[in-house]
Enzyme design. Structure first.
Site, PDB file in Angstrom:
ATOM      1  N   GLU A  91       0.823  -1.203   0.000  1.00 50.46           N
ATOM      2  CA  GLU A  91       0.000   0.000   0.000  1.00 50.46           C
ATOM      3  C   GLU A  91       0.857   1.252   0.000  1.00 50.46           C
ATOM      4  O   GLU A  91       1.942   1.275   0.572  1.00 50.46           O
ATOM      5  CB  GLU A  91      -0.867   0.057   1.264  1.00 50.46           C
ATOM      6  CG  GLU A  91      -2.001  -0.905   1.306  1.00 50.46           C
ATOM      7  CD  GLU A  91      -2.776  -0.775   2.618  1.00 50.46           C
ATOM      8  OE1 GLU A  91      -2.638   0.262   3.293  1.00 50.46           O
ATOM      9  OE2 GLU A  91      -3.492  -1.717   2.960  1.00 50.46           O
ATOM     10  N   CYS A 340      -3.541   1.687   8.269  1.00 46.61           N
ATOM     11  CA  CYS A 340      -2.369   1.185   7.552  1.00 46.61           C
ATOM     12  C   CYS A 340      -2.458  -0.334   7.404  1.00 46.61           C
ATOM     13  O   CYS A 340      -2.634  -1.057   8.378  1.00 46.61           O
ATOM     14  CB  CYS A 340      -1.102   1.570   8.313  1.00 46.61           C
ATOM     15  SG  CYS A 340       0.406   1.000   7.524  1.00 46.61           S
TER      16      CYS A 340
END
Length: 362
Positions: A91, A340
């Site tokens: 990511e 996250c």
């Protein structure tokens, strides 16, 4: 599998060009095409010979990442899911700040730190990213804006994505020097922040590197018992060892350290814990800064919940009264997979479910 040319520093680019029998200035041309003109193929480097372009194509790729998913938030936050050459997923997040565009990069596939509140650690570390794969994240985010004709430039970088940056120390350091290079992206050192969960020996090493980037430490608790219960790394690097390294860093660099503190309801967010934190920071108040972070709930860690605003503000006020510089972090991307590692985790879960369905179909 050919490496990305982004994995070369400018000096390594010069050495490569000379090894091919080329003049030094050819390396400067390649570097400019990559980082100033931001081309995505060697064929676009129109002032290079066909022979040199063939050598580049034979030995390198430009960008090694494939964009899988892009999520855009109403507040302008953009979350990217990228696929690495080996099929693994990472990511990257772009955040719009009042001071510019800030990109949060990933440094590892998975994470072994084992923080009990974090989506990143749900999948154990599978490998480190190399320098080129970290640089490529910045280049693809910038490409996202370039292709839309938006005259915006990535101005800040936070190395706080999936993984422990100091567990991939050499590649992270090389990345920092590449994006900071004044002939390339030229992102100012003071616009780059590297975060660590507390690898004390690496904090000492980092102090000696002479780089002017910012250091952030994921603290999240003011004492060993609590920190060990939510961050496994505290067993190896307890607060005493961690703060000895932080004090060495401050003495060596004379640079401020930011402490990240995620607010977990009735876990670490009490007024007494704020007083403990202020006491812990008393010797470094002038060169420390606390970032209070609202918690983004993760379904796999349902033992935690977000601290109510009144508890956050009571904690904040207590720190302020005790002379601690602090701020409550502005939230970004709350209407998308904000935590996250959450986008990656959810995508992998969907991919597994899809594979199971396909396997049972006649």
């Amino acid at each position: 599998m050919k490496p990305s040319i982004y994995s070369l520093t400018r000096q390594e680019m010069i050495e490569w060009a000379e090894a091919q029998g080329e003049k030094k200035f050819r390396a400067a041309q390649i570097w400019e095409w990559l980082y100033r003109k931001r081309v995505q193929s060697f064929e676009e480097m129109t002032n290079l010979s066909k022979d040199l372009i063939a050598k580049l194509n034979d030995q390198f790729v430009v960008n090694p990442l494939k964009q899988r998913i892009v999520q855009e938030s109403a507040d302008g936050t953009v979350k990217y899911l990228f696929e690495l050459p080996d099929g693994m997923l990472i990511e990257t997040v772009l955040m719009r700040q009042h001071y510019g565009l800030s990109v949060c990069v990933t440094t590892q596939v998975g994470c072994n730190i084992g923080c009990t509140f974090c989506a990143s650690g749900l999948i154990k570390k599978q490998r480190d990213l190399n320098n080129g794969e970290i640089v490529a994240q910045i280049m693809l985010v910038q490409k996202y804006f370039d292709e839309r004709g938006q005259d915006e430039r990535v101005s800040h970088i936070v190395v706080m994505g999936i993984g422990e940056p100091f567990d991939n120390y050499d590649n992270v350091l090389k990345f920092v020097r590449t994006v900071n290079d004044d002939k390339g992206l030229a992102i100012g050192a003071r616009h780059i922040t590297v975060s660590t969960s507390g690898l004390a020996h690496k904090i000492r090493d980092f102090a000696n590197e002479g780089v002017q980037v910012n250091l952030a430490v994921s603290l999240h608790a003011p004492n060993n018992d609590l920190r060990t219960s939510i961050m496994r790394i505290n067993r190896s690097f307890p607060i005493e060892k961690l703060f000895a390294a932080i004090e060495y860093y401050i003495e060596t660099t004379n640079r401020r350290v930011t402490f990240e503190y995620i607010m977990l309801n009735e876990v670490n967010d009490g007024v007494e814990q704020a007083k403990e934190l202020a006491e812990l920071l008393k010797n470094i108040k002038k060169l420390s800064y606390v970032n209070l972070i609202p918690y983004n709930p993760v379904s796999e860690h349902d033992q935690y919940s977000r601290s109510p605003k009144e508890r956050v503000m009571a904690f904040y006020d207590t720190l302020k009264k005790n002379g601690v510089n602090c701020v409550v972090r502005q939230e970004h991307g709350t209407d998308i997979d904000a935590a996250c590692g959450q986008l990656r985790s959810n995508t992998m879960k969907r991919d597994r479910e899809k594979a199971l369905v396909e396997n049972v179909q006649p």
